[in-house]
Design an enzyme around this catalytic site. Structure first.
Site, PDB file in Angstrom:
ATOM      1  N   HIS A 306       0.855  -1.182   0.000  1.00 30.17           N
ATOM      2  CA  HIS A 306       0.000   0.000   0.000  1.00 30.17           C
ATOM      3  C   HIS A 306       0.889   1.229   0.000  1.00 30.17           C
ATOM      4  O   HIS A 306       1.937   1.211   0.651  1.00 30.17           O
ATOM      5  CB  HIS A 306      -0.920  -0.005   1.234  1.00 30.17           C
ATOM      6  CG  HIS A 306      -2.065   0.928   1.111  1.00 30.17           C
ATOM      7  ND1 HIS A 306      -1.956   2.263   1.397  1.00 30.17           N
ATOM      8  CD2 HIS A 306      -3.338   0.720   0.683  1.00 30.17           C
ATOM      9  CE1 HIS A 306      -3.119   2.838   1.169  1.00 30.17           C
ATOM     10  NE2 HIS A 306      -3.974   1.926   0.722  1.00 30.17           N
ATOM     11  N   ASP A 364      -8.116  -5.387   0.149  1.00 27.67           N
ATOM     12  CA  ASP A 364      -8.574  -6.114  -1.034  1.00 27.67           C
ATOM     13  C   ASP A 364      -8.199  -7.583  -1.014  1.00 27.67           C
ATOM     14  O   ASP A 364      -8.754  -8.382  -1.759  1.00 27.67           O
ATOM     15  CB  ASP A 364      -7.994  -5.481  -2.296  1.00 27.67           C
ATOM     16  CG  ASP A 364      -8.660  -4.163  -2.576  1.00 27.67           C
ATOM     17  OD1 ASP A 364      -9.867  -4.068  -2.333  1.00 27.67           O
ATOM     18  OD2 ASP A 364      -7.972  -3.240  -3.026  1.00 27.67           O
TER      19      ASP A 364
HETATM   20  N1  ACO Z   1       4.300  -7.558  -4.944  1.00 26.31           N
HETATM   21  C1  ACO Z   1       5.651  -7.562  -5.088  1.00 26.31           C
HETATM   22  N2  ACO Z   1       6.423  -6.463  -4.902  1.00 26.31           N
HETATM   23  C2  ACO Z   1       5.807  -5.317  -4.543  1.00 26.31           C
HETATM   24  C3  ACO Z   1       4.413  -5.238  -4.369  1.00 26.31           C
HETATM   25  C4  ACO Z   1       3.647  -6.418  -4.583  1.00 26.31           C
HETATM   26  N3  ACO Z   1       2.320  -6.406  -4.411  1.00 26.31           N
HETATM   27  N4  ACO Z   1       4.067  -3.978  -4.021  1.00 26.31           N
HETATM   28  C5  ACO Z   1       5.211  -3.281  -3.971  1.00 26.31           C
HETATM   29  N5  ACO Z   1       6.279  -4.084  -4.291  1.00 26.31           N
HETATM   30  C6  ACO Z   1       7.705  -3.715  -4.258  1.00 26.31           C
HETATM   31  C7  ACO Z   1       8.079  -2.861  -5.464  1.00 26.31           C
HETATM   32  O1  ACO Z   1       8.530  -3.661  -6.546  1.00 26.31           O
HETATM   33  C8  ACO Z   1       9.173  -2.003  -4.883  1.00 26.31           C
HETATM   34  O2  ACO Z   1      10.354  -2.773  -4.815  1.00 26.31           O
HETATM   35  P1  ACO Z   1      11.812  -2.064  -4.990  1.00 26.31           P
HETATM   36  O3  ACO Z   1      11.910  -1.065  -3.858  1.00 26.31           O
HETATM   37  O4  ACO Z   1      12.777  -3.190  -4.892  1.00 26.31           O
HETATM   38  O5  ACO Z   1      11.780  -1.413  -6.348  1.00 26.31           O
HETATM   39  C9  ACO Z   1       8.716  -1.734  -3.448  1.00 26.31           C
HETATM   40  O6  ACO Z   1       7.899  -2.866  -3.111  1.00 26.31           O
HETATM   41  C10 ACO Z   1       7.923  -0.441  -3.290  1.00 26.31           C
HETATM   42  O7  ACO Z   1       6.826  -0.478  -4.198  1.00 26.31           O
HETATM   43  P2  ACO Z   1       6.215   0.768  -4.983  1.00 26.31           P
HETATM   44  O8  ACO Z   1       5.610   0.278  -6.267  1.00 26.31           O
HETATM   45  O9  ACO Z   1       7.262   1.854  -5.067  1.00 26.31           O
HETATM   46  O10 ACO Z   1       5.110   1.240  -3.958  1.00 26.31           O
HETATM   47  P3  ACO Z   1       3.869   2.159  -4.291  1.00 26.31           P
HETATM   48  O11 ACO Z   1       3.557   2.857  -3.017  1.00 26.31           O
HETATM   49  O12 ACO Z   1       4.130   2.996  -5.498  1.00 26.31           O
HETATM   50  O13 ACO Z   1       2.751   1.088  -4.696  1.00 26.31           O
HETATM   51  C11 ACO Z   1       0.833  -0.292  -4.672  1.00 26.31           C
HETATM   52  C12 ACO Z   1       1.674   0.752  -3.911  1.00 26.31           C
HETATM   53  C13 ACO Z   1       0.441   0.242  -6.062  1.00 26.31           C
HETATM   54  C14 ACO Z   1      -0.458  -0.564  -3.880  1.00 26.31           C
HETATM   55  C15 ACO Z   1       1.669  -1.605  -4.829  1.00 26.31           C
HETATM   56  O14 ACO Z   1       2.049  -2.094  -3.548  1.00 26.31           O
HETATM   57  C16 ACO Z   1       0.940  -2.692  -5.614  1.00 26.31           C
HETATM   58  O15 ACO Z   1       1.005  -2.677  -6.854  1.00 26.31           O
HETATM   59  N6  ACO Z   1       0.238  -3.654  -4.919  1.00 26.31           N
HETATM   60  C17 ACO Z   1      -0.552  -4.653  -5.577  1.00 26.31           C
HETATM   61  C18 ACO Z   1      -1.896  -4.056  -6.008  1.00 26.31           C
HETATM   62  C19 ACO Z   1      -2.839  -3.835  -4.851  1.00 26.31           C
HETATM   63  O16 ACO Z   1      -3.038  -4.691  -3.998  1.00 26.31           O
HETATM   64  N7  ACO Z   1      -3.488  -2.634  -4.845  1.00 26.31           N
HETATM   65  C20 ACO Z   1      -4.489  -2.285  -3.848  1.00 26.31           C
HETATM   66  C21 ACO Z   1      -4.095  -1.078  -3.091  1.00 26.31           C
HETATM   67  S1  ACO Z   1      -5.195  -0.842  -1.745  1.00 26.31           S
HETATM   68  C22 ACO Z   1      -6.570  -0.146  -2.400  1.00 26.31           C
HETATM   69  O17 ACO Z   1      -6.622   0.448  -3.449  1.00 26.31           O
HETATM   70  C23 ACO Z   1      -7.769  -0.267  -1.555  1.00 26.31           C
END
Ligand code: ACO
Length: 429
Positions: A306, A364
């Site tokens: 998140h 979710d």
């Molecule tokens: N699986 C694997 N790796 C992940 C995940 C994941 N679900 N989420 C983040 N990471 C990793 C990224 O690759 C990144 O790694 P790095 O630092 O080595 O490059 C690190 O964790 C940070 O991730 P970001 O993408 O920079 O974090 P951001 O805050 O931009 O993204 C997000 C948040 C979009 C929710 C992301 O965690 C994601 O895509 N999750 C899966 C989708 C999801 O469940 N969305 C629901 C959100 S809650 C809602 O809307 C109610």
């Protein structure tokens, strides 16, 4: 040393950036003078360090995993309030008395039906259209049906639009589902609670009485409460940006629904279920965990991570309990999909990659499992999120419109394209 401001020096000129204190959470540096005084912009794609507005509605402490609506903890609200009380709280700032609650419910109920011509509007869609595509269309179309609530400068019209949207969203959502199934639309029944009414419109048949399952009703109500608001997320910011141009409220909420649809936001609940089905068996979990960690593989663990929570999502803790209650009710607490989800959660939470990046299950991760147990198809999951979130979008939109210092939202950019160059006619290109 003073903590009331920060100083910034650029090209020999120094300015003070006042520190704006929050009632809870992070202090905000006021950079409004930056462009005027120093002729520079700030660069912050994804708004990772930028407060786009001030708000009194919702507070999230992402480090410890705390969520407050108008100062009340989400755990207390989810346990002791129904969704109508939560709507009242978000809109008006205080929890209602018993009389206020009854009046509010009466007001919402007045508007639960949609203009009859909406039925024809639905018929323009293909039967296999995604219900989110339909919802964006029909909510936007409300502005073509309710001309007496489009003047955003009139507080009474703003109230009318507010009641209409909260009341009609479940009706429109259920209609989108019924249309895709080739089933007749079911009219709302105002003697039922908001959540029971929604389930009734989804599943009742004109030929039979519909027996409401109280466990499902409670679960639905709780899910709506947990999704009701989440401060300045992508869809809420979209609603605010659209609203800042003085667009009508129905159009603004339709834009929020569009932003919600993406799998990185509200579409994640549908994506979680698809992912669990793709994993298929507990023995395949390690392979998918490996893929999630591989930077060359676009696969991510859906329902994990998140932008704001760097701890357990407090909504996930509550909804996890609800998932167990619903599965027990349908005799599916041995459901292989839930077992798979629990095992995935367990493995991911012990994995260094997820620990280091503070990636925990979000709301979710569990909501899709509950919906599946209740017989709701995956394509409807994000629609249900939209029904619950509508009140939050409207509360945020109203807060913005009622703020006298409100301005049109107009971000700046770092231009990296071509500098001005000589034009060539087609013969010379
Ligand atoms: N699986 C694997 N790796 C992940 C995940 C994941 N679900 N989420 C983040 N990471 C990793 C990224 O690759 C990144 O790694 P790095 O630092 O080595 O490059 C690190 O964790 C940070 O991730 P970001 O993408 O920079 O974090 P951001 O805050 O931009 O993204 C997000 C948040 C979009 C929710 C992301 O965690 C994601 O895509 N999750 C899966 C989708 C999801 O469940 N969305 C629901 C959100 S809650 C809602 O809307 C109610």
């Amino acid at each position: 040393m003073s903590f009331d401001s920060a100083t910034l020096t650029y090209k020999g000129k120094t300015i003070d950036l006042p520190a704006l204190k929050a009632t809870e959470g992070t202090t905000v540096l006021d950079i409004r003078a930056l462009y005027k005084e120093l002729d520079v912009f700030t660069y912050d794609p994804g708004f990772t360090s930028t407060a786009s507005c001030h708000s009194n509605i919702t507070f999230i402490d992402g480090e410890i995993g705390r969520l407050l609506y108008r100062g009340y903890n989400i755990a207390d609200l989810a346990k002791s309030c129904d969704f109508m009380e939560v709507c009242y709280l978000l809109l008006k700032g205080e929890l209602p008395t018993d009389v206020e609650r009854k009046d509010f419910v009466k007001e919402i109920n007045k508007h639960s039906m949609v203009h009859d011509q909406m039925h024809n509007f639905f018929k323009g869609f293909r039967r296999d259209a995604h219900p989110m595509a339909i919802l964006i269309g029909v909510v936007g179309a409300l502005s073509a049906f309710y001309h007496d609530s489009l003047d955003i400068k009139d507080p009474e019209q703003r109230d009318l639009a507010t009641y209409r949207m909260i009341a009609k969203l479940p009706t429109l959502a259920a209609m989108a589902y019924r249309y895709s199934m080739g089933l007749p639309f079911v009219y709302p029944k105002n003697t039922l609670s908001y959540s029971a009414n929604f389930l009734h419109m989804m599943f009742a048949m004109p030929t039979e009485d519909y027996a409401m399952n109280p466990v499902f009703e409670k679960a639905m109500d709780r899910i709506f409460t947990l999704h009701a608001d989440h401060e300045q997320n992508a869809s809420t910011s979209t609603v605010r940006l659209a609203g800042s141009s003085m667009a009508n409220p129905f159009a603004c909420i339709a834009s929020g629904i569009a932003a919600l649809w993406g799998p990185a936001h509200g579409g994640a609940n549908e994506a979680v279920l698809n992912m669990l089905e793709e994993i298929g068996d507990k023995k395949n979990i390690p392979e998918f965990i490996k893929r999630a960690k591989d930077k060359n593989d676009p696969f991510r663990l859906m329902g994990f991570g998140h932008r704001v929570y760097k701890n357990y999502d407090p909504r996930a803790t509550i909804i996890r309990e609800t998932a167990h209650e619903v599965l027990k009710e349908v005799g599916g607490d041995q459901d292989p999909l839930l077992e798979l989800a629990m095992e995935l959660e367990r493995i991911a939470l012990q994995d260094q990659y997820f620990i280091e990046r503070k990636l925990y299950p979000n709301v979710d991760f569990y909501s899709g499992i509950i919906y599946k147990a209740m017989g709701i198809p995956a394509s409807m999951f994000t629609v249900l999120f939209a029904v619950g979130r509508t009140v939050g979008w409207i509360a945020q939109w109203r807060e913005m419109i009622e703020d006298p210092s409100q301005k049109i939202g107009r971000p700046r950019q770092l231009y990296r394209g071509k500098q001005e160059r000589a034009f060539k006619t087609v013969a010379n290109r």
